[in-house]
Design a protein around this motif. Structure first.
Motif, PDB file in Angstrom:
ATOM      1  N   ALA A  75       0.827  -1.212   0.000  1.00  0.00           N
ATOM      2  CA  ALA A  75       0.000   0.000   0.000  1.00  0.00           C
ATOM      3  C   ALA A  75       0.854   1.252   0.000  1.00  0.00           C
ATOM      4  O   ALA A  75       0.565   2.220  -0.720  1.00  0.00           O
ATOM      5  CB  ALA A  75      -0.931  -0.017   1.213  1.00  0.00           C
ATOM      6  N   GLN A  76       1.934   1.249   0.800  1.00  0.00           N
ATOM      7  CA  GLN A  76       2.798   2.425   0.865  1.00  0.00           C
ATOM      8  C   GLN A  76       3.523   2.645  -0.461  1.00  0.00           C
ATOM      9  O   GLN A  76       3.641   3.775  -0.940  1.00  0.00           O
ATOM     10  CB  GLN A  76       3.820   2.273   1.988  1.00  0.00           C
ATOM     11  N   ALA A  77       4.005   1.561  -1.063  1.00  0.00           N
ATOM     12  CA  ALA A  77       4.687   1.673  -2.353  1.00  0.00           C
ATOM     13  C   ALA A  77       3.726   2.173  -3.434  1.00  0.00           C
ATOM     14  O   ALA A  77       4.077   3.019  -4.266  1.00  0.00           O
ATOM     15  CB  ALA A  77       5.279   0.327  -2.745  1.00  0.00           C
ATOM     16  N   LYS A  78       2.491   1.666  -3.406  1.00  0.00           N
ATOM     17  CA  LYS A  78       1.493   2.085  -4.397  1.00  0.00           C
ATOM     18  C   LYS A  78       1.136   3.554  -4.232  1.00  0.00           C
ATOM     19  O   LYS A  78       0.965   4.282  -5.219  1.00  0.00           O
ATOM     20  CB  LYS A  78       0.239   1.224  -4.261  1.00  0.00           C
ATOM     21  N   SER A  79       1.030   4.010  -2.970  1.00  0.00           N
ATOM     22  CA  SER A  79       0.665   5.411  -2.726  1.00  0.00           C
ATOM     23  C   SER A  79       1.721   6.372  -3.259  1.00  0.00           C
ATOM     24  O   SER A  79       1.416   7.519  -3.573  1.00  0.00           O
ATOM     25  CB  SER A  79       0.452   5.643  -1.228  1.00  0.00           C
ATOM     26  N   LEU A  80       2.977   5.894  -3.355  1.00  0.00           N
ATOM     27  CA  LEU A  80       4.056   6.731  -3.873  1.00  0.00           C
ATOM     28  C   LEU A  80       4.217   6.598  -5.385  1.00  0.00           C
ATOM     29  O   LEU A  80       5.037   7.290  -5.982  1.00  0.00           O
ATOM     30  CB  LEU A  80       5.377   6.349  -3.191  1.00  0.00           C
ATOM     31  N   GLY A  81       3.455   5.687  -5.986  1.00  0.00           N
ATOM     32  CA  GLY A  81       3.564   5.480  -7.430  1.00  0.00           C
ATOM     33  C   GLY A  81       4.839   4.786  -7.840  1.00  0.00           C
ATOM     34  O   GLY A  81       5.350   5.004  -8.947  1.00  0.00           O
ATOM     35  N   LEU A  82       5.388   3.922  -6.973  1.00  0.00           N
ATOM     36  CA  LEU A  82       6.652   3.254  -7.262  1.00  0.00           C
ATOM     37  C   LEU A  82       6.448   2.034  -8.158  1.00  0.00           C
ATOM     38  O   LEU A  82       5.422   1.349  -8.053  1.00  0.00           O
ATOM     39  CB  LEU A  82       7.320   2.793  -5.957  1.00  0.00           C
ATOM     40  N   PRO A  83       7.419   1.738  -9.012  1.00  0.00           N
ATOM     41  CA  PRO A  83       7.378   0.466  -9.749  1.00  0.00           C
ATOM     42  C   PRO A  83       7.504  -0.693  -8.760  1.00  0.00           C
ATOM     43  O   PRO A  83       8.390  -0.672  -7.887  1.00  0.00           O
ATOM     44  CB  PRO A  83       8.606   0.542 -10.668  1.00  0.00           C
ATOM     45  N   THR A  84       6.638  -1.685  -8.853  1.00  0.00           N
ATOM     46  CA  THR A  84       6.657  -2.806  -7.919  1.00  0.00           C
ATOM     47  C   THR A  84       6.513  -4.135  -8.663  1.00  0.00           C
ATOM     48  O   THR A  84       5.969  -4.186  -9.769  1.00  0.00           O
ATOM     49  CB  THR A  84       5.519  -2.697  -6.886  1.00  0.00           C
ATOM     50  N   TRP A  85       7.020  -5.177  -8.020  1.00  0.00           N
ATOM     51  CA  TRP A  85       6.889  -6.540  -8.532  1.00  0.00           C
ATOM     52  C   TRP A  85       6.563  -7.457  -7.358  1.00  0.00           C
ATOM     53  O   TRP A  85       7.005  -7.209  -6.232  1.00  0.00           O
ATOM     54  CB  TRP A  85       8.191  -7.016  -9.196  1.00  0.00           C
ATOM     55  N   SER A  86       5.820  -8.512  -7.637  1.00  0.00           N
ATOM     56  CA  SER A  86       5.500  -9.517  -6.633  1.00  0.00           C
ATOM     57  C   SER A  86       5.887 -10.886  -7.180  1.00  0.00           C
ATOM     58  O   SER A  86       5.333 -11.348  -8.185  1.00  0.00           O
ATOM     59  CB  SER A  86       4.001  -9.482  -6.297  1.00  0.00           C
ATOM     60  N   LEU A  87       6.863 -11.526  -6.534  1.00  0.00           N
ATOM     61  CA  LEU A  87       7.393 -12.798  -7.008  1.00  0.00           C
ATOM     62  C   LEU A  87       6.830 -13.945  -6.172  1.00  0.00           C
ATOM     63  O   LEU A  87       7.061 -14.004  -4.957  1.00  0.00           O
ATOM     64  CB  LEU A  87       8.920 -12.803  -6.923  1.00  0.00           C
ATOM     65  N   PRO A  88       6.081 -14.883  -6.767  1.00  0.00           N
ATOM     66  CA  PRO A  88       5.532 -16.007  -5.994  1.00  0.00           C
ATOM     67  C   PRO A  88       6.641 -16.956  -5.550  1.00  0.00           C
ATOM     68  O   PRO A  88       7.430 -17.423  -6.361  1.00  0.00           O
ATOM     69  CB  PRO A  88       4.572 -16.678  -6.983  1.00  0.00           C
ATOM     70  N   ILE A  89       6.712 -17.230  -4.252  1.00  0.00           N
ATOM     71  CA  ILE A  89       7.714 -18.138  -3.692  1.00  0.00           C
ATOM     72  C   ILE A  89       7.071 -19.461  -3.303  1.00  0.00           C
ATOM     73  O   ILE A  89       7.587 -20.537  -3.624  1.00  0.00           O
ATOM     74  CB  ILE A  89       8.398 -17.501  -2.468  1.00  0.00           C
ATOM     75  N   VAL A  90       5.947 -19.411  -2.615  1.00  0.00           N
ATOM     76  CA  VAL A  90       5.157 -20.608  -2.283  1.00  0.00           C
ATOM     77  C   VAL A  90       3.732 -20.326  -2.772  1.00  0.00           C
ATOM     78  O   VAL A  90       2.884 -19.862  -2.009  1.00  0.00           O
ATOM     79  CB  VAL A  90       5.172 -20.900  -0.768  1.00  0.00           C
ATOM     80  N   PRO A  91       3.459 -20.573  -4.054  1.00  0.00           N
ATOM     81  CA  PRO A  91       2.177 -20.164  -4.655  1.00  0.00           C
ATOM     82  C   PRO A  91       0.952 -20.714  -3.928  1.00  0.00           C
ATOM     83  O   PRO A  91      -0.059 -20.017  -3.801  1.00  0.00           O
ATOM     84  CB  PRO A  91       2.273 -20.720  -6.086  1.00  0.00           C
ATOM     85  N   GLN A  92       1.017 -21.973  -3.462  1.00  0.00           N
ATOM     86  CA  GLN A  92      -0.176 -22.569  -2.854  1.00  0.00           C
ATOM     87  C   GLN A  92      -0.587 -21.875  -1.560  1.00  0.00           C
ATOM     88  O   GLN A  92      -1.744 -21.946  -1.147  1.00  0.00           O
ATOM     89  CB  GLN A  92       0.038 -24.067  -2.590  1.00  0.00           C
ATOM     90  N   ASP A  93       0.350 -21.186  -0.927  1.00  0.00           N
ATOM     91  CA  ASP A  93       0.037 -20.459   0.299  1.00  0.00           C
ATOM     92  C   ASP A  93       0.059 -18.948   0.096  1.00  0.00           C
ATOM     93  O   ASP A  93      -0.047 -18.191   1.062  1.00  0.00           O
ATOM     94  CB  ASP A  93       1.027 -20.842   1.405  1.00  0.00           C
ATOM     95  N   ASP A  94       0.212 -18.528  -1.145  1.00  0.00           N
ATOM     96  CA  ASP A  94       0.265 -17.106  -1.488  1.00  0.00           C
ATOM     97  C   ASP A  94       1.356 -16.379  -0.723  1.00  0.00           C
ATOM     98  O   ASP A  94       1.159 -15.265  -0.207  1.00  0.00           O
ATOM     99  CB  ASP A  94      -1.096 -16.436  -1.228  1.00  0.00           C
TER     100      ASP A  94
END
Length: 251
Positions: A75-94
Motif C-alpha cells: 500500500a505504501q509503495a502504491k501510494s508513492l507510485g513506485l514500480p513494484t513486482w511480486s514474485l511467488p515463492i510458495v504459490p499454494q500459500d500465497d
C-alpha cells in the motif's frame, strides 16, 4: 539410569512449556499506539538531516503477521507510485517476495532486503516501511504535475527494497524457509553439497537426523502445531535414541 532419564524428561517438559507460554504471550500482546520509534534520517537537500529526528507510532510500521506486513508495504509503495513486482515463492500459500524501486538521479544502486531469516523479517519490514513513510513525508510534492507517478529522487541513487526474501519463514515465525533451508547459512554449490554429504567427517552423524529432525520431510511448509510443539517431541525422541553427543556432533 532410569532416574536420570526421568529427571531429563521432566526438565524437557518444563522447558517446552515455558517456550510455548512465552510464544503465546508475546504474540498475543496488542501493539500500543503509545510506543514511538525515533530515528535520525539523512535526506538529500536537507542541511540539518544528520540531526533531524523522526517519530512514528510503532503500530504504523511493526506488523503482527506476514500478511499484514506485506499489505502495508504494498500500500505504501502504491501510494508513492513506485514500480513494484511480486514474485511467488510458495504459490499454494500465497507467499510472495515483493519488490519496490525508488529511482534516483545519481549513479549507484542501494539494495535493502528483509526477512532472509524469516522471523527477523518483521524488524526488516518495519525499517523499510519507516523509510518509505519518511520519503513520502519529505517528497509529498515531488511530482505534482503527474500524480501517481514517481520521478527520480534528487541527489540519491536508485533504491531497491526487497520485502520478505523468505516469506514462508516470516509467516510461520521460523528462521528457515519452506524447505527448512537457512538461506544465510546453506548457500552451497552442487559440488560443495555433494562433498559435505558424502566425504565430510561428520556426514554419517548428520544423516541420522536429516529427515527426522533437521530437514522437514514434506513439500509443504510445516504446520504451526509442528513448529511450536511437534519439533520438540521429535528432538526429544532423537536425543533419547541417538544420544546427546551424537546430536551435538551432527549439529
Amino acid at each position: 539410569m532410569l532416574g536420570t532419564l526421568f529427571h531429563f524428561c521432566n526438565a524437557l517438559v518444563v522447558i517446552m512449556a515455558i517456550a510455548i507460554g512465552m510464544r503465546v504471550y508475546l504474540f498475543s500482546q496488542p501493539c500500543s499506539s503509545d510506543e514511538i520509534v525515533e530515528l535520525p534520517m539523512a535526506v538529500p537537500g536537507d542541511a540539518q538531516s544528520t540531526t533531524t529526528s523522526y517519530s512514528i507510532p510503532a503500530c504504523q510500521v511493526f506488523s503482527e503477521s506476514y500478511e499484514q506486513a506485506r499489505s502495508v508495504f504494498r500500500a505504501q509503495a502504491k501510494s508513492l507510485g513506485l514500480p513494484t513486482w511480486s514474485l511467488p515463492i510458495v504459490p499454494q500459500d500465497d507467499y510472495t517476495t515483493d519488490i519496490a524501486v525508488l529511482p534516483g538521479d545519481q549513479d549507484g544502486l542501494v539494495i535493502h532486503t528483509s526477512g532472509t531469516h524469516g522471523v527477523e523479517g518483521y524488524a526488516g519490514s518495519a525499517i523499510q516501511l519507516t523509510f518509505l513513510q519518511q520519503i513520502a513525508s519529505q517528497y509529498a510534492n515531488n511530482n505534482n504535475d503527474k500524480p501517481g507517478e514517481w520521478k527520480p529522487l534528487a541527489g540519491m541513487p536508485t533504491v531497491i527494497l526487497v520485502h520478505a526474501v523468505n516469506p514462508s519463514g516470516m509467516a510461520l515465525y521460523r528462521r528457515t524457509n519452506e524447505h527448512n533451508v537457512d538461506l544465510n547459512r546453506n548457500a552451497l554449490t552442487n559440488q560443495e553439497l555433494e562433498s559435505l554429504t558424502t566425504t565430510h567427517v561428520n556426514h554419517e552423524n548428520y544423516r541420522r537426523f536429516d529427515d527426522e529432525l533437521f530437514n522437514y520431510p514434506h513439500e509443504r511448509p510445516p504446520s504451526k502445531f509442528y513448529s511450536y510443539f511437534g519439533i520438540w517431541c521429535k528432538a526429544a525422541s532423537k536425543l533419547l535414541s541417538e544420544g546427546y553427543l551424537t546430536l551435538k556432533a551432527a549439529m
